[in-house]
Design an enzyme around this catalytic site. Structure first.
Site, PDB file in Angstrom:
ATOM      1  N   GLN A 128      20.806  40.643 -18.263  1.00 62.19           N
ATOM      2  CA  GLN A 128      20.031  41.810 -17.829  1.00 62.19           C
ATOM      3  C   GLN A 128      20.746  43.100 -18.226  1.00 62.19           C
ATOM      4  O   GLN A 128      21.817  43.405 -17.686  1.00 62.19           O
ATOM      5  CB  GLN A 128      19.846  41.757 -16.307  1.00 62.19           C
ATOM      6  CG  GLN A 128      19.140  42.966 -15.715  1.00 62.19           C
ATOM      7  CD  GLN A 128      19.118  42.930 -14.200  1.00 62.19           C
ATOM      8  OE1 GLN A 128      19.849  42.154 -13.586  1.00 62.19           O
ATOM      9  NE2 GLN A 128      18.306  43.757 -13.585  1.00 62.19           N
ATOM     10  N   GLY A 129      20.168  43.844 -19.125  1.00 59.04           N
ATOM     11  CA  GLY A 129      20.792  45.081 -19.608  1.00 59.04           C
ATOM     12  C   GLY A 129      20.108  46.316 -19.063  1.00 59.04           C
ATOM     13  O   GLY A 129      19.393  47.015 -19.780  1.00 59.04           O
ATOM     14  N   SER A 131      21.886  48.537 -16.273  1.00 57.44           N
ATOM     15  CA  SER A 131      22.872  49.555 -15.917  1.00 57.44           C
ATOM     16  C   SER A 131      23.649  50.058 -17.129  1.00 57.44           C
ATOM     17  O   SER A 131      23.882  49.322 -18.084  1.00 57.44           O
ATOM     18  CB  SER A 131      23.864  48.983 -14.910  1.00 57.44           C
ATOM     19  OG  SER A 131      23.182  48.432 -13.809  1.00 57.44           O
ATOM     20  N   GLU A 246      14.356  40.846  -7.824  1.00 54.90           N
ATOM     21  CA  GLU A 246      15.807  40.674  -7.716  1.00 54.90           C
ATOM     22  C   GLU A 246      16.241  40.825  -6.264  1.00 54.90           C
ATOM     23  O   GLU A 246      17.153  40.141  -5.804  1.00 54.90           O
ATOM     24  CB  GLU A 246      16.523  41.715  -8.607  1.00 54.90           C
ATOM     25  CG  GLU A 246      18.044  41.574  -8.571  1.00 54.90           C
ATOM     26  CD  GLU A 246      18.767  42.384  -9.648  1.00 54.90           C
ATOM     27  OE1 GLU A 246      18.107  43.216 -10.317  1.00 54.90           O
ATOM     28  OE2 GLU A 246      19.982  42.179  -9.801  1.00 54.90           O
ATOM     29  N   GLU A 379      23.543  51.446   0.168  1.00 58.44           N
ATOM     30  CA  GLU A 379      23.173  52.831   0.481  1.00 58.44           C
ATOM     31  C   GLU A 379      21.783  53.130  -0.090  1.00 58.44           C
ATOM     32  O   GLU A 379      20.956  53.776   0.552  1.00 58.44           O
ATOM     33  CB  GLU A 379      24.208  53.811  -0.085  1.00 58.44           C
ATOM     34  CG  GLU A 379      25.565  53.764   0.617  1.00 58.44           C
ATOM     35  CD  GLU A 379      26.363  52.498   0.318  1.00 58.44           C
ATOM     36  OE1 GLU A 379      26.320  52.026  -0.835  1.00 58.44           O
ATOM     37  OE2 GLU A 379      27.010  51.961   1.237  1.00 58.44           O
TER      38      GLU A 379
END
Ligand code: FAD
Lengths: 392, 335
Positions: A128-129, A131, A246, A379
């Site tokens: 998974q690309g 970030s 996810e 957060e």
């Protein structure tokens, strides 16, 4: 109102249980039990994936139209619960859980026909690309650039935290196709063959001593336009769909409860504070289990799940972290051992002190810290809950 | 009342801090055990003498001295055998009736040329020490072991005794422990006066508390720097109030832990053990919480092996769990 399973559902549970009892070889169980990271190691995962595929249960969570077994949401849950209790390996989710649903929801007929079978056979192993160094929580600011050149995009950029990219041969990535519009609108979703010239993978060692993470450098990589999923500029919509999977696509509570029981099987009865902590964790996980079932029941009834579905990943992270630090404490000094060798079930790992579960405890603790970071930090989850559930 | 170090103490502190800072940065320090040449260089500076009482050939060794030096070590995130190898072993040897072997070992400790390890367990008979002593920190590098046996005796064991068996077990901070078994290993009995074993242990535990407090200060500094510099959503993440509040909370925890450490170091002798247990319970919990938050605010960077925060979490996990960690310390207080 009722909270029981139907006779059919119970019969289904027994069928799953019987299958797992026979299909889970000692090697698979052992490998799963001594996994320090989030996902099973490639050798274990491959073997288990092949067994499930042969049985027709690998893509149990896909709809029948996409090649799934046509199970209801509650059947899927029962399957997950049985897998967790039986100690089955946790398969890497990047292809099966994340890309698969994107493909059958947004992909073209040609893309589905080519990619879905290869995903299932593990001919394609996906990473998974999303970030980038400058774009984590603020994913929409991503800068990897894809410029159109005839039938290709020329892709340049730098992805980071790419889980298991060292084992993958395909990358799905968010790229910027239009820098002129508002950030979310300029993003597209590409599938990239990692064998293409210009793709470089560099390892990032985790503090746990595991190698799960990587950087992926994309240097003038020519990607066919045919490997874009959806329209140009639709990448953000697809990414949001994917991130929902996810964060909540799998029930978390069954695995947490099973791990808690297994841990106490290894440590023997806990006493005093430790017993109290185990009990608190169990109660939290039991509450989560019902929360997850409430969401599933809504989906099964054809209703849209309420905003409560977003709380599961947050809670699951906290329980996971609580379990792993409890394990370290319960094993005492033995919970502090930390061999260099990986994977833990390999013959090259030194003989454990006390037990193999104790030997893996510290690495598992360290990796569990990532639960409140990956897939959107806690957060950020809280900010989403405040907005989605409370309108703040 | 005065909680600040006096001039002599400040001078020593300055020396330690400068030495450690000049060697390398916290990330490198926390990557693995301190190289032997750095350790002996510290010995040459006379530093370890400050941790040892006069009876042990030192010139300090008071709880305050131990606390100050250990906190400086903690700040650097250095991985060293300070607490057990120097403080506990040094004080035990100092408390024992003097012998030429004892003096020789003490000189080696003071010079940083000899590694001693401290273990607990086993039974002493006239044949020697027998038992499975479990994981002993720095037990592979140790040339000798000081063992507080179950029957209350203290024995000195040579590491090369053929009836002493050890095998390496790596611990979460990267240091090498020994899984130690003794099968009637030749044991020289040390005559340690009543209460001195517990006193040496409390002093070593105080050193561990101080190392944690030092590590907390460094991890908080690094985190505050990071959140000021890391930008997401077009602003420094330090501008989010959630981050401000939680960093503020970490500062509160650090100061509270420091208070417990100071009380333990300054308590009258009769109250020392209880206040060390209290400090262990408090700081052990606070330090791990702080290190976990430091990792959290670093996002993905925090879980890598590259930064001081990830490595610092490993070190703090170990320090906070030694001697049974906060759970055992609370049980001790409740007993
Ligand atoms: C083990 C692991 C596996 C991963 N696998 C993958 C993968 O396979 N593919 C992939 O694309 N990515 C992956 N990631 C990346 C993950 O999605 C990001 O790390 C995550 O989104 C956080 O981004 P960041 O690391 O840049 O942290 P940052 O966004 O820089 O956050 C740093 C800190 O600031 C806080 N923060 C940021 N914004 C706010 C705000 N608005 N309000 C309050 N606090 C805020 C965060 O919560 C965090 O505590 C993985 C990460 C980990 C740790």
């Amino acid at each position: 109102m009722e909270m029981s399973f139907s006779p059919q559902q119970l019969a289904f549970r027994d069928e799953v249980r019987a299958f797992l009892a026979q299909a889970l070889t000692p090697r698979l169980r052992h490998g799963a039990a001594l996994t320090s990271g989030v996902f099973a190691e490639p050798d274990i995962a491959r073997a288990w994936q092949a067994i499930l595929e042969a049985k027709g249960w690998l893509v149990y969570h896909w709809p029948e139209t996409a090649g799934g077994p046509g199970w209801t949401p509650l059947q899927r849950w029962i399957f997950e619960k049985e897998c967790a209790q039986a100690g089955a390996p946790v398969l890497p989710g990047m292809g099966l859980k994340l890309l698969g649903p994107v493909l059958y929801t947004f992909g073209s007929a040609a893309q589905k026909a080519f990619y879905l079978p290869r995903l299932r056979s593990a001919e394609h192993v996906w990473a998974q690309g999303f970030s980038e160094p400058g774009s984590g929580s603020d994913l929409a600011s991503l800068r990897t650039r894809a410029e159109r050149d005839g039938d290709h995009y020329i892709v340049n950029g730098h992805k980071i935290w790419t889980t298991q990219a060292q084992h993958a041969n395909r990358l799905f990535a968010l790229v910027r196709t239009d820098p002129a519009v508002k950030p979310q609108a300029g993003i597209s979703f590409l599938m990239i063959d990692m064998a293409l010239p210009g793709v470089t993978v560099r390892p990032i060692l985790s503090a746990s001593g595991d190698h799960e993470l990587n950087e992926v450098f994309l240097d003038t990589v020519r990607v066919p336009v045919a490997d874009r999923i959806g329209e140009e500029g639709q990448g953000w919509t697809i990414a949001k769909f994917l991130l929902e999977n996810e964060r909540g696509g799998t029930a978390f509570a069954p695995q947490l409860l099973a791990d808690l029981v297994r841990l106490q099987g290894e440590t023997g009865p806990l006493r005093g504070e430790l017993a109290e902590r185990a009990l608190r964790l169990r109660l939290e996980a039991e509450a989560l289990e019902i929360t997850e079932l409430r969401t599933l029941a809504e989906i099964e009834a054809g209703e849209a799940p309420g905003p409560r579905s977003v709380i599961t990943k947050l809670i699951a992270s906290e329980i996971r972290q609580g379990i792993e630090v409890l394990a370290v404490d319960a094993f005492g000094m033995a919970g502090l051992q930390w061999p260099e060798e990986r994977p833990f079930y390999d013959a090259g790992v030194p003989a454990p002190f006390h037990s193999a579960t104790a030997q893996v405890a510290a690495a598992r603790y360290l990796n569990a810290r990532a639960w409140s970071i990956f897939g959107g930090t806690s957060e950020i989850q809280l900010a989403i809950i405040a907005r989605a559930a409370l309108g703040l | 009342m005065r909680f600040a170090p006096n001039d002599d103490q400040a001078m020593v502190l300055d020396m330690v801090a400068r030495f450690l800072a000049a060697r390398t940065d916290p990330a490198t320090m926390a990557a693995g055990p301190m190289p032997a040449q750095d350790w002996s260089a510290l010995g040459e500076l006379g530093l370890f003498g400050f941790l040892l009482p006069e009876a042990a050939g030192g010139m300090g060794g008071a709880p305050q001295d131990v606390m100050l030096v250990a906190e400086a070590f903690g700040r650097s995130l250095a991985i060293t055998p300070l607490a057990e190898g120097v403080v506990i072993c040094g004080h035990l040897l100092g408390a024992a009736a003097s012998s030429s072997r004892g003096d020789q070992l003490l000189a080696g400790i003071a010079q940083g040329t000899l590694t001693l390890a401290f273990a607990r367990g086993g039974m002493i008979s006239d044949k020697g020490l027998t038992g499975h002593l479990g994981l002993v920190r720095d037990g592979m590098a140790a040339e000798a072991f000081l063992v507080a046996a179950e029957d209350g005796g203290v024995a000195l064991l040579a590491a090369d005794d053929p009836r002493l068996h050890r095998r390496p077990v790596r611990l979460v901070d990267g240091s090498l422990a020994a899984d130690l078994r003794c099968d009637a290993a030749g044991a020289a009995l040390l005559e340690v006066p009543e209460g001195q074993v517990a006193a040496a242990l409390a002093l070593g535990q105080l050193a561990i508390v101080a190392e944690m407090v030092g590590a907390m200060a460094t991890l908080l500094d690094l985190t505050v720097d990071y959140v000021k510099q890391r930008r997401q959503f077009g602003q420094a993440i330090a501008s989010f109030q959630v981050i401000q509040h939680r960093c503020a909370r970490l500062y509160v925890m650090l100061e509270q832990a420091r208070s417990m450490m100071l009380r333990a170091a300054l308590a009258p002798e009769g109250e020392r053990q209880a206040s060390v247990a209290a400090a262990r319970a408090y700081a052990g919990e606070a330090a791990l919480r702080l290190a976990e938050e430091a990792v959290q605010f670093h996002g993905g960077m925090g879980v890598t092996d590259e930064l001081a925060v990830g490595r610092g979490l490993r070190r703090v996990l170990l320090l906070s769990r030694l001697f049974g960690g906060p759970c055992a310390a609370r049980a001790e207080l409740a007993a």
